[in-house]
Scaffold this motif. Structure first.
Motif, PDB file in Angstrom:
ATOM      1  N   PRO A 222       3.900   1.629   7.203  1.00 39.62           N
ATOM      2  CA  PRO A 222       4.716   0.348   7.030  1.00 39.62           C
ATOM      3  C   PRO A 222       5.810  -0.395   8.008  1.00 39.62           C
ATOM      4  N   ILE A 223       6.528   0.911   8.706  1.00 37.95           N
ATOM      5  CA  ILE A 223       7.078   0.307   9.275  1.00 37.95           C
ATOM      6  C   ILE A 223       6.972   0.156  10.189  1.00 37.95           C
ATOM      7  N   ALA A 224       5.630   0.422  11.249  1.00 36.09           N
ATOM      8  CA  ALA A 224       5.350   0.500  12.253  1.00 36.09           C
ATOM      9  C   ALA A 224       4.664  -1.199  11.850  1.00 36.09           C
ATOM     10  N   ALA A 225       3.799  -1.024  11.048  1.00 37.35           N
ATOM     11  CA  ALA A 225       3.328  -2.176  11.158  1.00 37.35           C
ATOM     12  C   ALA A 225       4.256  -3.820  10.307  1.00 37.35           C
ATOM     13  N   ALA A 226       5.364  -3.792  10.100  1.00 33.56           N
ATOM     14  CA  ALA A 226       6.147  -4.789  10.375  1.00 33.56           C
ATOM     15  C   ALA A 226       6.453  -5.306  11.459  1.00 33.56           C
TER      16      ALA A 226
ATOM     17  N   MET B  11       3.505  10.281   6.103  1.00 36.44           N
ATOM     18  CA  MET B  11       2.184   9.310   6.843  1.00 36.44           C
ATOM     19  C   MET B  11       2.362   7.980   5.747  1.00 36.44           C
ATOM     20  N   THR B  12       3.038   7.644   4.596  1.00 35.34           N
ATOM     21  CA  THR B  12       3.262   6.191   3.920  1.00 35.34           C
ATOM     22  C   THR B  12       4.035   5.856   4.564  1.00 35.34           C
TER      23      THR B  12
ATOM     24  N   TRP C 203       0.761  -1.300  -0.329  1.00 37.30           N
ATOM     25  CA  TRP C 203       0.530  -0.101  -0.215  1.00 37.30           C
ATOM     26  C   TRP C 203       0.572   0.945   0.056  1.00 37.30           C
ATOM     27  N   ALA C 204       1.899   1.272   1.117  1.00 40.51           N
ATOM     28  CA  ALA C 204       2.693   2.156   0.956  1.00 40.51           C
ATOM     29  C   ALA C 204       3.162   2.843  -0.653  1.00 40.51           C
ATOM     30  N   VAL C 205       4.054   1.178  -0.729  1.00 44.43           N
ATOM     31  CA  VAL C 205       5.021   1.652  -2.136  1.00 44.43           C
ATOM     32  C   VAL C 205       3.951   1.987  -3.024  1.00 44.43           C
ATOM     33  N   SER C 206       2.679   2.032  -3.549  1.00 52.51           N
ATOM     34  CA  SER C 206       1.233   2.033  -4.409  1.00 52.51           C
ATOM     35  C   SER C 206       0.827   3.157  -4.897  1.00 52.51           C
ATOM     36  N   SER C 207       0.903   4.449  -2.941  1.00 55.80           N
ATOM     37  CA  SER C 207       0.311   5.200  -2.557  1.00 55.80           C
ATOM     38  C   SER C 207       1.270   6.350  -3.288  1.00 55.80           C
TER      39      SER C 207
ATOM     40  N   GLY D  96       1.691   7.853  10.787  1.00 49.49           N
ATOM     41  CA  GLY D  96       1.506   7.108  10.156  1.00 49.49           C
ATOM     42  C   GLY D  96       2.486   5.269  11.305  1.00 49.49           C
ATOM     43  N   LEU D  97       3.284   5.766  11.547  1.00 46.65           N
ATOM     44  CA  LEU D  97       3.636   5.172  13.213  1.00 46.65           C
ATOM     45  C   LEU D  97       3.167   4.381  13.348  1.00 46.65           C
ATOM     46  N   GLY D  98       2.174   5.383  14.441  1.00 45.63           N
ATOM     47  CA  GLY D  98       1.111   5.283  15.282  1.00 45.63           C
ATOM     48  C   GLY D  98      -0.496   4.865  14.357  1.00 45.63           C
ATOM     49  N   PHE D  99      -0.642   4.983  13.815  1.00 46.43           N
ATOM     50  CA  PHE D  99      -1.842   4.120  12.028  1.00 46.43           C
ATOM     51  C   PHE D  99      -1.441   2.132  12.243  1.00 46.43           C
TER      52      PHE D  99
END
Length: 460
Positions: free
Chosen positions: A299-303, A294-295, A127-131, A352-355
């Motif tokens: 993904p940094i946090a999601a990983a 934000m984007t 999602w981040a790369v696509s954005s 973005g990290l929080g999300f």
């Protein structure tokens, strides 16, 4: 992930090509609907696809969604007028409404909670790369080829995704006590009620005033239709959006978190680039990179969220994410019209990290708490909540900005983009205050999540 990437790119790729589309097809007054109708069609169809994935199976419904998305893409590429393009974008949106939730449901089916700790990071990265790639790719097509390739490029990529799914994904047949009974009446009431509500939220204050008859009629119609929907769902044998999603705490907690994230995500996406360009005086590229913080943070946090929730649990991970998001919201309060753009980009990155620490664990928790036969509904309900939150965020932040501008000018603005910086700046400063306050609601959503979420055994 390929099909998910297609939908993610398509959500942003058209933005840079709008001038080229308008020059070719005309219809300047209609072009905002190129985005609104896509969001509407995608949002209202998500719960229906989630239920059908549980009744019919993931694979056939995902293939149907890809086929519908590609049909819409082909028609968009051949569109002869702005009205036709808007209509075909709705077809695209209906296909996209199947791809994202069912793709995430399949991840929940084939991976354990521990394995999803890694896989969710991959999906967030897509999602981040696509954005980031989407707007750039759209500009390249519009400037050097034709805006029509924005849609036609989906055809080979989507066909590849469908071929891989058909060949590589084997779904075991599920036993059933009888033929699947789809809740047609409930689906119609949910679709029409949600459309009325979303149109009121997205177009109120834009096409007509908030206090107009149109807004009142749409809201009243939505209340009646959704009230009838709740009554029907109580009696339906296979409700399209069963009411247990609101009483099952892991699912309702995920929905609450997704709702708040949706409010902040799309609300800020609408106004951060505007502030960077109109108030801070940056160009479009710098404004885009400001929002990209934000984007990138997500993904940094999601990983890393997977390792966290495996050690401390879903609820504590979400509470940590809420705290990080609140810090990001507080950082927005430090943004000044004469300050560097970094003061705007940094809070976006922290948000973005929080999300990422809130959204990804909440989806995994919701999926893990239900059996296979309910996982499509649980995933669809969570993503549906984010879509509703997005519409609420655009409406709420727009109302705040327009109210401040109206108080300073003495009349309603025709559009925010043309306002001088000394008028627009204070309006968006108020938006930052509202965003910081809303970020506190992430704590409440995290507290809804139970302290322990026990994974339901996966079916063979």
């Amino acid at each position: 992930m390929l099909s998910t990437g297609l939908v993610a790119i398509d959500a942003t790729i058209l933005a840079a090509a709008v001038p080229a589309v308008v020059r070719d097809l005309g219809g300047l007054s209609q072009f905002p609907w190129l985005f609104s109708v896509y969001v509407l069609a995608q949002a209202v169809s998500i719960p229906v696809y989630g239920k059908l994935a549980d009744l019919v199976g993931r694979k056939p419904m995902l293939l149907a969604g890809i086929a519908l998305f590609l049909t819409g893409s082909l028609l968009c590429g051949l569109a002869w007028s702005m009205g036709a393009l808007v209509a075909f974008r709705a077809v695209q949106g209906l296909g996209a409404g199947a791809i994202q939730p069912i793709g995430m449901t399949i991840i929940g089916d084939i991976y354990s909670v521990a394995e999803r700790a890694t896989v969710q990071g991959y999906v967030a990265s897509v999602w981040a790369v696509s954005s980031l790639v989407g707007p750039t790719l759209g500009g390249v097509f519009a400037d050097y080829l034709s805006w029509r390739w924005i849609f036609l490029v989906n055809l080979p990529l989507g066909a590849l995704a469908a071929w891989m799914l058909a060949r590589r994904f084997a779904e075991s047949p599920r036993s059933a006590s009888g033929p699947a009974r789809f809740d047609v009446l409930g689906s119609v009431l949910l679709l029409t009620g949600t459309v009325a509500l979303l149109v009121a939220l997205l177009e109120g204050g834009v096409l007509w005033p908030w206090g107009s008859v149109a807004t009142a009629a749409l809201v009243a119609g939505a209340v009646v239709l959704l009230g009838a929907f709740v009554a029907v769902e109580r009696r339906a044998a296979e409700p399209v959006l069963p009411l247990w999603v609101f009483s099952q705490r892991a699912v309702s907690g995920a929905m609450a978190a997704s709702l708040v994230v949706g409010v902040l995500l799309l609300g800020l996406t609408s106004y951060v680039p505007l502030y960077a360009q109109a108030v801070l005086g940056t160009g479009a590229v710098v404004a885009g990179f400001t929002l990209a913080g934000m984007t990138v943070g997500w993904p940094i946090a999601a990983a890393s969220a997977g390792r966290l929730y495996l050690r401390v649990g879903f609820r504590r991970t979400m509470l940590l994410g809420a705290g990080v998001a609140v810090l990001g919201g507080a950082g927005l309060l430090l943004v000044r019209p004469d300050g560097p753009v970094l003061l705007l980009a940094a809070p976006c990155f922290v948000l973005g990290l929080g999300f990422g620490l809130v959204a990804s664990p909440s989806v995994v928790a919701a999926q893990s708490s239900v059996p296979w036969a309910r996982r499509g509904v649980a995933t669809g309900a969570t993503i549906f909540a984010r879509s509703l939150g997005s519409a609420v965020g655009v409406a709420a932040f727009g109302a705040v900005a327009n109210t401040v501008v109206r108080a300073r000018l003495g009349h309603a603005p025709s559009d925010l983009e043309s306002l001088p910086a000394d008028v627009l700046g204070p309006a968006l400063d108020t938006v930052w205050v509202v965003a910081a306050a809303i970020s506190l609601a992430l704590f409440l959503s995290a507290l809804v999540m139970p302290r322990e979420v026990h994974e339901v055994a996966r079916e063979p």
